[in-house]
Design a protein around this motif. Structure first.
Motif, PDB file in Angstrom:
ATOM      1  N   GLU A 160       0.834  -1.210   0.000  1.00 14.40           N
ATOM      2  CA  GLU A 160       0.000   0.000   0.000  1.00 14.40           C
ATOM      3  C   GLU A 160       0.869   1.260   0.000  1.00 14.40           C
ATOM      4  N   SER A 178       2.473   2.085  -3.264  1.00 13.79           N
ATOM      5  CA  SER A 178       1.496   2.122  -4.356  1.00 13.79           C
ATOM      6  C   SER A 178       1.704   1.005  -5.370  1.00 13.79           C
ATOM      7  N   LYS A 192      -0.473  -1.405  -5.544  1.00 13.32           N
ATOM      8  CA  LYS A 192      -1.796  -2.006  -5.691  1.00 13.32           C
ATOM      9  C   LYS A 192      -2.206  -2.163  -7.150  1.00 13.32           C
ATOM     10  N   HIS A 193      -1.627  -1.373  -8.037  1.00 14.69           N
ATOM     11  CA  HIS A 193      -1.984  -1.442  -9.447  1.00 14.69           C
ATOM     12  C   HIS A 193      -1.396  -2.678 -10.132  1.00 14.69           C
TER      13      HIS A 193
END
Length: 147
Positions: free
Chosen positions: A74, A77, A79-80
């Motif tokens: 998280e 970043s 998460k993508h």
């Protein structure tokens, strides 16, 4: 795949692996290994204390590691990306090699050092063993590498 042991070195490798996976439109496997030496010590402690359960401790430790890794996913970043997290128990370099083989990994990213320099002095570092035995290319990041 990125080898992650919660050290500063492996955090840099983690961040680099996320960027690389994003640029290459690839998935990311994150592997953390609970060292068998630690498990053996817990089993010995369990023999000395009726109130201590090594299995329960390991279960809680795995859960804690999974939560900490999800937090860093998280935080940076990731998460993508399609991320797979594996927590293994055993000899770190052997478990990492097995994860490469089992997961169809085509590149390993790791820091050049881990959490402890003492074991490296006594037994050789996990990174060194990975360089000698890894069946796929291995990218080891230098300390404080600028991107």
């Amino acid at each position: 795949m990125v080898a992650y042991d919660f050290s500063d070195y492996s955090k840099e490798a983690f961040e680099f692996a996320v960027e690389l996976a994003y640029e290459l439109k690839s998935d990311l496997m994150i592997v953390n290994v609970i060292n068998q030496r630690d498990v053996d010590a817990l089993l010995r402690a369990e023999m000395e204390s009726a109130s201590f359960s090594a299995d329960e401790f390991i279960k809680d430790n795995k859960k804690d590691r999974m939560e900490r890794i999800n937090e860093i996913v998280e935080e940076i970043s990731a998460k993508h990306l399609l991320v797979e997290i594996q927590i293994k128990i055993g000899v770190p370099f052997r478990e990492l090699i097995q994860a490469v083989k089992d997961g169809g990994v085509d590149l390993v990213v790791m820091g050049r050092k881990g959490r402890s320099n003492l074991s490296g002095i006594l037994f050789g570092t996990t990174a060194e063993k990975m360089f000698r035995h890894c069946p796929v290319p291995l990218l080891s990041l230098r300390e404080d590498m600028q991107r």
